[in-house]
Design a protein around this motif. Structure first.
Motif, PDB file in Angstrom:
ATOM      1  N   LEU A   1       0.865  -1.146   0.104  1.00  0.00           N
ATOM      2  CA  LEU A   1      -0.103  -0.112   0.051  1.00  0.00           C
ATOM      3  C   LEU A   1       0.981   1.025  -0.085  1.00  0.00           C
ATOM      4  O   LEU A   1       1.907   1.366   0.846  1.00  0.00           O
ATOM      5  CB  LEU A   1      -0.981  -0.012   1.170  1.00  0.00           C
ATOM      6  N   ALA A   2       0.646   2.076  -1.150  1.00  0.00           N
ATOM      7  CA  ALA A   2       1.870   3.120  -1.035  1.00  0.00           C
ATOM      8  C   ALA A   2       0.874   4.409  -1.424  1.00  0.00           C
ATOM      9  O   ALA A   2      -0.014   4.372  -1.961  1.00  0.00           O
ATOM     10  CB  ALA A   2       2.604   2.961  -2.415  1.00  0.00           C
ATOM     11  N   SER A   3       1.498   5.706  -1.382  1.00  0.00           N
ATOM     12  CA  SER A   3       1.323   6.776  -1.633  1.00  0.00           C
ATOM     13  C   SER A   3       2.397   7.646  -2.562  1.00  0.00           C
ATOM     14  O   SER A   3       3.441   7.332  -2.273  1.00  0.00           O
ATOM     15  CB  SER A   3       0.690   7.794  -0.309  1.00  0.00           C
ATOM     16  N   LYS A   4       1.919   8.488  -3.121  1.00  0.00           N
ATOM     17  CA  LYS A   4       2.538   9.392  -4.012  1.00  0.00           C
ATOM     18  C   LYS A   4       2.335  11.024  -3.954  1.00  0.00           C
ATOM     19  O   LYS A   4       1.342  11.191  -4.278  1.00  0.00           O
ATOM     20  CB  LYS A   4       3.026   9.025  -5.295  1.00  0.00           C
ATOM     21  N   LEU A   5       3.292  11.721  -3.463  1.00  0.00           N
ATOM     22  CA  LEU A   5       2.835  12.986  -3.120  1.00  0.00           C
ATOM     23  C   LEU A   5       3.975  13.976  -4.086  1.00  0.00           C
ATOM     24  O   LEU A   5       5.122  14.301  -3.696  1.00  0.00           O
ATOM     25  CB  LEU A   5       2.787  13.665  -1.856  1.00  0.00           C
ATOM     26  N   ARG A   6       3.288  14.792  -4.894  1.00  0.00           N
ATOM     27  CA  ARG A   6       4.264  15.672  -5.731  1.00  0.00           C
ATOM     28  C   ARG A   6       3.878  17.005  -4.746  1.00  0.00           C
ATOM     29  O   ARG A   6       2.980  17.599  -4.707  1.00  0.00           O
ATOM     30  CB  ARG A   6       3.728  15.883  -7.168  1.00  0.00           C
ATOM     31  N   PHE A   7       5.262  17.420  -4.306  1.00  0.00           N
ATOM     32  CA  PHE A   7       5.150  18.472  -3.436  1.00  0.00           C
ATOM     33  C   PHE A   7       5.972  19.688  -4.075  1.00  0.00           C
ATOM     34  O   PHE A   7       5.809  20.905  -3.352  1.00  0.00           O
ATOM     35  CB  PHE A   7       5.700  18.219  -2.228  1.00  0.00           C
ATOM     36  N   LEU A   8       6.465  19.794  -5.330  1.00  0.00           N
ATOM     37  CA  LEU A   8       7.103  20.730  -5.689  1.00  0.00           C
ATOM     38  C   LEU A   8       6.979  20.949  -7.225  1.00  0.00           C
ATOM     39  O   LEU A   8       7.365  19.683  -7.824  1.00  0.00           O
ATOM     40  CB  LEU A   8       8.571  20.699  -5.352  1.00  0.00           C
ATOM     41  N   GLU A   9       6.686  22.077  -7.855  1.00  0.00           N
ATOM     42  CA  GLU A   9       6.717  22.052  -9.459  1.00  0.00           C
ATOM     43  C   GLU A   9       6.878  23.649  -9.621  1.00  0.00           C
ATOM     44  O   GLU A   9       6.446  24.705  -9.214  1.00  0.00           O
ATOM     45  CB  GLU A   9       5.378  22.104 -10.202  1.00  0.00           C
ATOM     46  N   ALA A  10       8.297  23.682  -9.849  1.00  0.00           N
ATOM     47  CA  ALA A  10       9.008  25.083 -10.093  1.00  0.00           C
ATOM     48  C   ALA A  10       9.640  25.035 -11.429  1.00  0.00           C
ATOM     49  O   ALA A  10      10.844  24.523 -11.429  1.00  0.00           O
ATOM     50  CB  ALA A  10       9.807  25.469  -8.925  1.00  0.00           C
ATOM     51  N   GLY A  11       9.223  25.694 -12.486  1.00  0.00           N
ATOM     52  CA  GLY A  11       9.904  25.583 -13.920  1.00  0.00           C
ATOM     53  C   GLY A  11       9.978  24.407 -14.265  1.00  0.00           C
ATOM     54  O   GLY A  11       9.146  23.423 -14.165  1.00  0.00           O
ATOM     55  N   PRO A  12      11.277  23.940 -14.721  1.00  0.00           N
ATOM     56  CA  PRO A  12      11.720  22.664 -15.342  1.00  0.00           C
ATOM     57  C   PRO A  12      11.832  21.576 -14.201  1.00  0.00           C
ATOM     58  O   PRO A  12      11.974  20.313 -14.488  1.00  0.00           O
ATOM     59  CB  PRO A  12      13.008  22.836 -15.909  1.00  0.00           C
ATOM     60  N   LEU A  13      11.718  22.142 -12.813  1.00  0.00           N
ATOM     61  CA  LEU A  13      11.910  20.956 -11.786  1.00  0.00           C
ATOM     62  C   LEU A  13      10.669  20.655 -11.227  1.00  0.00           C
ATOM     63  O   LEU A  13       9.822  21.550 -10.678  1.00  0.00           O
ATOM     64  CB  LEU A  13      12.977  21.737 -10.734  1.00  0.00           C
TER      65      LEU A  13
END
Length: 410
Positions: free
Chosen positions: A207-219
């Motif tokens: 059982l897993a989770s994936k959190l995208r916590f940063l979107e800054a330009g190309p990164l």
């Protein structure tokens, strides 16, 4: 007969991590979107690297010389004295008997195949958080063949046993085919015969989770965390060559992922993953380096070593739907710890459990998602082929893996 702690061959390193890393990314599912992902993973096994990184056949642990010393050690009391006297009378050079003199060599061949079908069911909870349930199913088989190549000394020894002066015909028959004695030892100690094995069953559920916590330009950056449940069958202490479908302990893993966009559709991914396993208990035989086959089975405390995995890949996903990439991964597993109450047995079980492995990977596939978003294709899906090739390893079974990865969005 056999004097090696590696006779009880451990296949714990063959269980696949249910969340397959390598071609990772920081993408998550849109809110409310579901994904069914089926990964079909196949590999053939026949080699294992030593502590020095040298690849050897899996059956190397069974390929041993049968010496006079081992023949003498099988006997007790008066029979042992008589065996020593017989050998000294017929094989001593002067007053010296070389007990390490061999009468022949055990030959062995061991190869197997493993197929894992892992079903991933994922759901976009928010625009930046995805949850996933992973259920793997294993199908595996191992083939083994054991023989004995007798040398000139061995033929002389058998002839002496069968001669009228000694009249040990039954002993001569056993000496001419020592594999019979090995199989008898397995049976006498309550173990399965050394023969072809196959099995199937559920692996360890994740059982897993994936959190995208940063979107800054190309990164962009994301974190994955998960819990592994020990639902797969553990190693059978009564079988030398069965393949476990799980590791018989709970585990927690966490990973950090980063994507750097280079140009449209082309990006570089890096990830680092750490897995820690909780203490547990299981049945093991109290093997030692001197005697790897015993009849003493105990339920003991153990803790598998934690694992690091790092990797990087260059991936290209242009607007016409191509999926492609190349990458490398490196794994490091630390030493296991056993508490059998017998230190020699602990050392035998812990020996060779510190593992390293490096792999090169390649991916090719197609995704209809770009066309679906342009309303040019009615069904959002993707299909890809992945190849993972062994580069180098220590204390690790060589696993060149091939994966068919199918995803359907709904």
């Amino acid at each position: 007969m056999f004097r090696s702690s590696r006779i009880l061959i451990s296949f714990s390193m063959l269980t696949f991590t249910s969340l397959s890393y390598g071609f990772e990314h920081t993408k998550v599912l849109p809110k409310g979107v579901r994904q069914l992902n089926i990964k079909s993973i196949n590999t053939s096994i026949g080699e294992k690297s030593s502590g020095d990184g040298v690849l050897q056949p899996l059956a190397t642990a069974l390929e041993k010389d049968l010496t006079f010393q081992k023949i003498v050690d099988k006997e007790d009391g008066i029979k042992k004295m008589l065996a020593q006297a017989l050998l000294h009378q017929n094989f001593a050079e002067g007053d010296n008997l070389d007990l390490e003199k061999s009468i022949g060599h055990f030959t062995a061949d061991m190869k197997g195949n493993i197929a894992v079908t892992a079903s991933f069911l994922s759901y976009g909870v928010t625009e930046n958080l995805t949850l996933a349930l992973v259920v793997p199913y294993y199908q595996a088989k191992m083939n083994v063949d054991l023989g004995f190549a007798m040398n000139e000394t061995g033929h002389k020894f058998v002839g002496i046993l069968a001669s009228p002066a000694v009249n040990k015909v039954e002993s001569a028959i056993k000496a001419s085919n020592p594999t019979v004695g090995f199989r008898e030892k397995l049976r006498d100690n309550g173990m399965a015969d050394l023969q072809a094995w196959k099995g199937s069953g559920l692996g360890d559920i994740v059982l897993a989770s994936k959190l995208r916590f940063l979107e800054a330009g190309p990164l962009s950056m994301a974190a994955t965390n998960g819990l592994v449940f020990p639902t797969g069958a553990a190693k059978d202490p009564n079988n030398l060559i069965d393949i476990p479908f799980g590791k018989n302990s709970y585990a927690f893993f966490t990973a950090m992922l980063a994507d750097e966009s280079i140009t449209d559709g082309l990006f570089f991914n890096q990830y680092a993953k750490y897995t820690t396993r909780w203490p547990s208990r299981q049945d093991v035989r109290l093997k030692t380096a001197k005697d790897p086959i015993t009849d003493d089975v105990r339920n003991v405390n153990f803790r598998l070593g934690d694992e690091w995995e790092v990797g990087g890949s260059l991936q290209f996903e242009p607007s016409f739907g191509l999926l492609s990439g190349i990458g490398v991964t490196h794994m490091r597993k630390f030493r296991d710890h056993y508490r059998t109450s017998v230190r020699a047995s602990d050392e035998a079980w812990e020996d060779g459990t510190d593992e390293r492995a490096s792999y090169a990977e390649a991916l090719i596939g197609y995704s209809s998602l770009p066309s679906f978003k342009r309303k040019e294709f009615p069904v959002p899906f993707s299909v890809a082929l992945e190849a993972k090739q062994h580069l180098a390893s220590t204390n690790s079974v060589r696993k060149d893996m091939y994966t068919l990865d199918v995803k359907l969005y709904f």
